[in-house]
Scaffold this motif. Sequence first.
Motif, PDB file in Angstrom:
ATOM      1  N   LEU A 155      41.314  41.032  24.187  1.00  0.00           N
ATOM      2  CA  LEU A 155      40.570  41.665  25.274  1.00  0.00           C
ATOM      3  C   LEU A 155      39.477  40.754  25.832  1.00  0.00           C
ATOM      4  CD1 LEU A 155      40.189  45.234  23.725  1.00  0.00           C
ATOM      5  CD2 LEU A 155      41.589  44.627  25.715  1.00  0.00           C
ATOM      6  N   LYS A 156      38.958  39.849  24.999  1.00  0.00           N
ATOM      7  CA  LYS A 156      37.868  38.964  25.416  1.00  0.00           C
ATOM      8  C   LYS A 156      38.431  37.777  26.207  1.00  0.00           C
ATOM      9  CE  LYS A 156      34.891  40.099  21.463  1.00  0.00           C
ATOM     10  NZ  LYS A 156      35.798  41.065  20.782  1.00  0.00           N
ATOM     11  N   ASN A 157      37.835  37.519  27.374  1.00  0.00           N
ATOM     12  CA  ASN A 157      38.372  36.491  28.256  1.00  0.00           C
ATOM     13  C   ASN A 157      38.350  35.101  27.625  1.00  0.00           C
ATOM     14  OD1 ASN A 157      39.419  35.787  30.952  1.00  0.00           O
ATOM     15  ND2 ASN A 157      37.537  34.580  31.089  1.00  0.00           N
ATOM     16  N   GLU A 158      37.283  34.757  26.911  1.00  0.00           N
ATOM     17  CA  GLU A 158      37.225  33.428  26.289  1.00  0.00           C
ATOM     18  C   GLU A 158      38.363  33.251  25.297  1.00  0.00           C
ATOM     19  OE1 GLU A 158      34.159  30.599  23.707  1.00  0.00           O
ATOM     20  OE2 GLU A 158      33.379  32.271  24.883  1.00  0.00           O
ATOM     21  N   THR A 189      45.265  37.720  39.130  1.00  0.00           N
ATOM     22  CA  THR A 189      44.342  36.727  39.689  1.00  0.00           C
ATOM     23  C   THR A 189      43.397  36.132  38.653  1.00  0.00           C
ATOM     24  OG1 THR A 189      42.781  38.488  40.287  1.00  0.00           O
ATOM     25  CG2 THR A 189      44.389  37.822  41.951  1.00  0.00           C
ATOM     26  N   GLU A 190      43.426  36.635  37.423  1.00  0.00           N
ATOM     27  CA  GLU A 190      42.519  36.125  36.397  1.00  0.00           C
ATOM     28  C   GLU A 190      43.001  34.777  35.879  1.00  0.00           C
ATOM     29  OE1 GLU A 190      40.314  39.181  33.836  1.00  0.00           O
ATOM     30  OE2 GLU A 190      42.244  40.140  34.197  1.00  0.00           O
ATOM     31  N   GLN A 191      42.054  33.975  35.403  1.00  0.00           N
ATOM     32  CA  GLN A 191      42.342  32.601  35.031  1.00  0.00           C
ATOM     33  C   GLN A 191      43.395  32.444  33.941  1.00  0.00           C
ATOM     34  OE1 GLN A 191      40.875  30.134  36.959  1.00  0.00           O
ATOM     35  NE2 GLN A 191      42.494  28.913  36.024  1.00  0.00           N
ATOM     36  N   PRO A 192      43.423  33.292  32.896  1.00  0.00           N
ATOM     37  CA  PRO A 192      44.470  33.106  31.888  1.00  0.00           C
ATOM     38  C   PRO A 192      45.880  33.155  32.474  1.00  0.00           C
ATOM     39  CG  PRO A 192      42.764  34.557  31.043  1.00  0.00           C
ATOM     40  CD  PRO A 192      42.462  34.347  32.498  1.00  0.00           C
ATOM     41  N   ILE A 193      46.106  34.075  33.432  1.00  0.00           N
ATOM     42  CA  ILE A 193      47.421  34.168  34.051  1.00  0.00           C
ATOM     43  C   ILE A 193      47.675  32.974  34.957  1.00  0.00           C
ATOM     44  CG2 ILE A 193      48.943  35.586  35.478  1.00  0.00           C
ATOM     45  CD1 ILE A 193      48.112  36.755  32.717  1.00  0.00           C
ATOM     46  N   ARG A 194      46.676  32.591  35.721  1.00  0.00           N
ATOM     47  CA  ARG A 194      46.831  31.425  36.595  1.00  0.00           C
ATOM     48  C   ARG A 194      47.129  30.175  35.773  1.00  0.00           C
ATOM     49  NH1 ARG A 194      41.492  31.622  40.054  1.00  0.00           N
ATOM     50  NH2 ARG A 194      42.343  29.670  40.908  1.00  0.00           N
ATOM     51  N   PRO A 212      45.020  54.253  36.398  1.00  0.00           N
ATOM     52  CA  PRO A 212      45.033  54.744  35.020  1.00  0.00           C
ATOM     53  C   PRO A 212      46.331  55.488  34.693  1.00  0.00           C
ATOM     54  CG  PRO A 212      43.692  56.159  36.372  1.00  0.00           C
ATOM     55  CD  PRO A 212      44.084  55.003  37.241  1.00  0.00           C
ATOM     56  N   GLU A 213      46.439  55.982  33.462  1.00  0.00           N
ATOM     57  CA  GLU A 213      47.678  56.626  33.036  1.00  0.00           C
ATOM     58  C   GLU A 213      47.971  57.891  33.836  1.00  0.00           C
ATOM     59  OE1 GLU A 213      47.142  57.219  28.882  1.00  0.00           O
ATOM     60  OE2 GLU A 213      46.740  55.108  28.506  1.00  0.00           O
ATOM     61  N   VAL A 214      46.908  58.618  34.206  1.00  0.00           N
ATOM     62  CA  VAL A 214      47.048  59.827  35.026  1.00  0.00           C
ATOM     63  C   VAL A 214      46.589  59.507  36.443  1.00  0.00           C
ATOM     64  CG1 VAL A 214      46.345  62.223  35.331  1.00  0.00           C
ATOM     65  CG2 VAL A 214      46.673  61.303  33.016  1.00  0.00           C
ATOM     66  N   ASN A 215      47.417  59.837  37.422  1.00  0.00           N
ATOM     67  CA  ASN A 215      47.124  59.559  38.829  1.00  0.00           C
ATOM     68  C   ASN A 215      46.751  58.091  39.063  1.00  0.00           C
ATOM     69  OD1 ASN A 215      47.504  62.316  39.519  1.00  0.00           O
ATOM     70  ND2 ASN A 215      45.404  62.772  38.853  1.00  0.00           N
ATOM     71  N   PRO A 216      47.626  57.171  38.758  1.00  0.00           N
ATOM     72  CA  PRO A 216      47.324  55.732  38.947  1.00  0.00           C
ATOM     73  C   PRO A 216      47.045  55.398  40.395  1.00  0.00           C
ATOM     74  CG  PRO A 216      49.671  56.063  38.567  1.00  0.00           C
ATOM     75  CD  PRO A 216      49.017  57.388  38.291  1.00  0.00           C
ATOM     76  N   ASP A 217      46.087  54.473  40.594  1.00  0.00           N
ATOM     77  CA  ASP A 217      45.710  54.108  41.961  1.00  0.00           C
ATOM     78  C   ASP A 217      45.647  52.608  42.192  1.00  0.00           C
ATOM     79  OD1 ASP A 217      43.448  53.383  40.557  1.00  0.00           O
ATOM     80  OD2 ASP A 217      42.171  54.952  41.408  1.00  0.00           O
ATOM     81  N   ARG A 218      46.062  51.812  41.194  1.00  0.00           N
ATOM     82  CA  ARG A 218      46.098  50.364  41.363  1.00  0.00           C
ATOM     83  C   ARG A 218      47.085  49.754  40.381  1.00  0.00           C
ATOM     84  NH1 ARG A 218      41.759  52.124  38.678  1.00  0.00           N
ATOM     85  NH2 ARG A 218      40.988  51.043  36.840  1.00  0.00           N
ATOM     86  N   GLU A 219      47.467  48.526  40.637  1.00  0.00           N
ATOM     87  CA  GLU A 219      48.475  47.862  39.805  1.00  0.00           C
ATOM     88  C   GLU A 219      47.855  46.738  38.990  1.00  0.00           C
ATOM     89  OE1 GLU A 219      52.792  45.560  40.204  1.00  0.00           O
ATOM     90  OE2 GLU A 219      51.546  45.873  41.970  1.00  0.00           O
ATOM     91  N   ILE A 220      47.981  46.844  37.677  1.00  0.00           N
ATOM     92  CA  ILE A 220      47.596  45.719  36.811  1.00  0.00           C
ATOM     93  C   ILE A 220      48.727  45.334  35.866  1.00  0.00           C
ATOM     94  CG2 ILE A 220      45.144  46.329  36.877  1.00  0.00           C
ATOM     95  CD1 ILE A 220      45.460  47.393  34.010  1.00  0.00           C
ATOM     96  N   ASP A 221      49.795  46.116  35.875  1.00  0.00           N
ATOM     97  CA  ASP A 221      50.927  45.848  35.008  1.00  0.00           C
ATOM     98  C   ASP A 221      52.049  45.226  35.828  1.00  0.00           C
ATOM     99  OD1 ASP A 221      49.998  47.413  32.500  1.00  0.00           O
ATOM    100  OD2 ASP A 221      49.723  48.793  34.173  1.00  0.00           O
TER     101      ASP A 221
END
Length: 223
Positions: A155-158, A189-194, A212-221
């Motif tokens: 979970l930690k970016n470093e 767009t985060e550096q680990p993926i780039r 989120p799991e209920v009523n999702p409103d954005r894509e991160i997966d």
Amino acid sequence: MKKYILSYFILSILCCSSLLLSAQQLKILTYNIHHANPPSESADVINLDTIASIIKKTNADLVGLQEIDVNLDRSQNIDQAKKLAQLTGMHYFFSKGINLDTGEYGTVILSKYPIVKSERFELPSPIESEKRSLGIIHINIKGKVVKFANTHLDLKNENRLAQTAFIIDKFKNDKNLVILVGDLNATPTEQPIRNLEQIFTRSQIKNGFTIPEVNPDREIDLS
């Protein structure tokens, strides 16, 4: 030409993608199963049968699962890696992340193809955190070696940066086809993926809103 495939997810989201290998199509699945406890259910509900049924319905050839319990009280002391392999009729390789209580917790790879070789690498964590691993299997398809890797980044970016750097170093000179899947805990767009995209080509499958799991409103997966 980039010869790697990257598929990544953050929550318990299911997706399939296909890979063409010398006229051989592979269906790839990655799935964070939350130790088979549906997030909408109470902590004592464990449902491996449903997860196995989903995997079978996708007809995936190679599967990377995250958050797998092996012999833990919270999940009825079942070796989930072995049980899912039995339920799906697939070969398997469990990659431990940590020892937990009386058992282990980590990731598992399921494969329709016999596993020729398996490897586990502990990923670096510059900041103290839960240990993470990289599991890799080697399979043979029409005389060609294919490597399938599965992980669950921190979970930690470093730590994610250090862990993706390790993965890049591991595969950057590999001459075989490498497929990487997992819960990478990062947005596109985060550096680990780039950084990973320096050697991996990401699948372009669109998943729609996933959080989120209920009523999702954005894509991160994404895949």
